[in-house]
Design an enzyme around this catalytic site. Structure first.
Site, mmCIF file in Angstrom:
data_model
loop_
_atom_site.group_PDB
_atom_site.id
_atom_site.type_symbol
_atom_site.label_atom_id
_atom_site.label_comp_id
_atom_site.label_asym_id
_atom_site.label_seq_id
_atom_site.Cartn_x
_atom_site.Cartn_y
_atom_site.Cartn_z
ATOM 1 C CG HIS A 1 0.191 6.969 5.455
ATOM 2 N ND1 HIS A 1 1.318 7.518 6.031
ATOM 3 C CD2 HIS A 1 0.486 5.664 5.235
ATOM 4 C CE1 HIS A 1 2.248 6.574 6.160
ATOM 5 N NE2 HIS A 1 1.769 5.438 5.691
ATOM 6 C CB CYS B 1 5.147 2.401 7.470
ATOM 7 S SG CYS B 1 4.714 3.907 6.596
ATOM 8 C CG LEU B 2 6.330 1.055 1.349
ATOM 9 C CD1 LEU B 2 5.561 1.376 0.080
ATOM 10 C CD2 LEU B 2 7.498 0.122 1.036
ATOM 11 C CG HIS C 1 -0.585 1.717 7.369
ATOM 12 N ND1 HIS C 1 0.351 1.338 8.311
ATOM 13 C CD2 HIS C 1 0.090 2.518 6.497
ATOM 14 C CE1 HIS C 1 1.515 1.887 8.015
ATOM 15 N NE2 HIS C 1 1.389 2.597 6.924
ATOM 16 C CD GLU C 2 -1.540 2.711 2.665
ATOM 17 O OE1 GLU C 2 -1.043 3.850 2.682
ATOM 18 O OE2 GLU C 2 -0.839 1.688 2.778
ATOM 19 N N GLY D 1 0.835 -1.188 0.000
ATOM 20 C CA GLY D 1 0.000 0.000 0.000
ATOM 21 C C GLY D 1 0.871 1.239 0.000
ATOM 22 C CD GLN E 1 3.319 5.805 2.688
ATOM 23 O OE1 GLN E 1 2.351 5.305 2.154
ATOM 24 N NE2 GLN E 1 4.252 5.077 3.272
#
Ligand code: ZN
Length: 160
Positions: free
Chosen positions: A137, A91-92, A133-134, A46, A51
């Site tokens: 963000h 997380c990226l 999670h997204e 994702g 991000q």
């Protein structure tokens, strides 16, 4: 297609609230394409626009095995949650780290696709975790705000 630079923990763009999308224009379609390329390139499941430094309410998710279409979420809103799951999350924007986070085990989300058509998606387990999670963000919230215990180093957790 282009790979964008992923913003990492400490970058103030990650703690800002993203803006609602009013219309899908060429610029947004390019952003979505680039976000998909960037997510796949980084082996993430994702990615949310902040991000890659863009404060717009759009995210992409692909928790499937090969072949399925990725999920495009424009202006996503959680309609319903149920149950609980406690597990590792990555997380990226925090590469190589993992932490334990409790999330709903089921979520129902309303969003728009890239044609600005409204749809509803339901997810359990990893998909429910990724959806929460997204959407976090897009509200400037990172999973480090919800950690149980410490961040740990890892090589093999799904990053979103
Ligand atoms: Zn993330």
């Amino acid at each position: 297609m282009a790979i964008r630079n992923i913003r990492e923990f400490g970058d103030s763009v990650l703690t800002k609230i993203s803006k609602e999308i009013k219309e899908v224009d060429r610029k947004l379609l390019i952003l979505i394409d680039d976000m998909l390329d960037t997510m796949y390139e980084s082996y993430g499941v994702g990615l949310a626009a902040p991000q890659v430094g863009v404060l717009k309410r759009v995210a992409v998710i692909d928790v499937s095995e090969e072949g399925d279409e990725p999920i495009i979420l424009i202006n996503p809103v959680i309609l319903e949650v149920d149950g609980e799951q406690t597990g590792d999350e990555g997380c990226l924007s925090l590469p190589g780290k993992v932490g334990t986070v409790t999330r709903p085990n089921y979520v129902k989300v309303k969003a728009y696709n890239e044609k600005m058509e409204e749809y509803v998606i339901e997810g359990t387990e990893l998909l429910a975790r990724a959806l929460c999670h997204e959407i976090d963000h897009l509200n400037g919230v990172l999973y480090t705000d919800k950690l149980m215990g410490e961040l740990r180093a890892t090589m093999d957790t799904e990053e979103v």
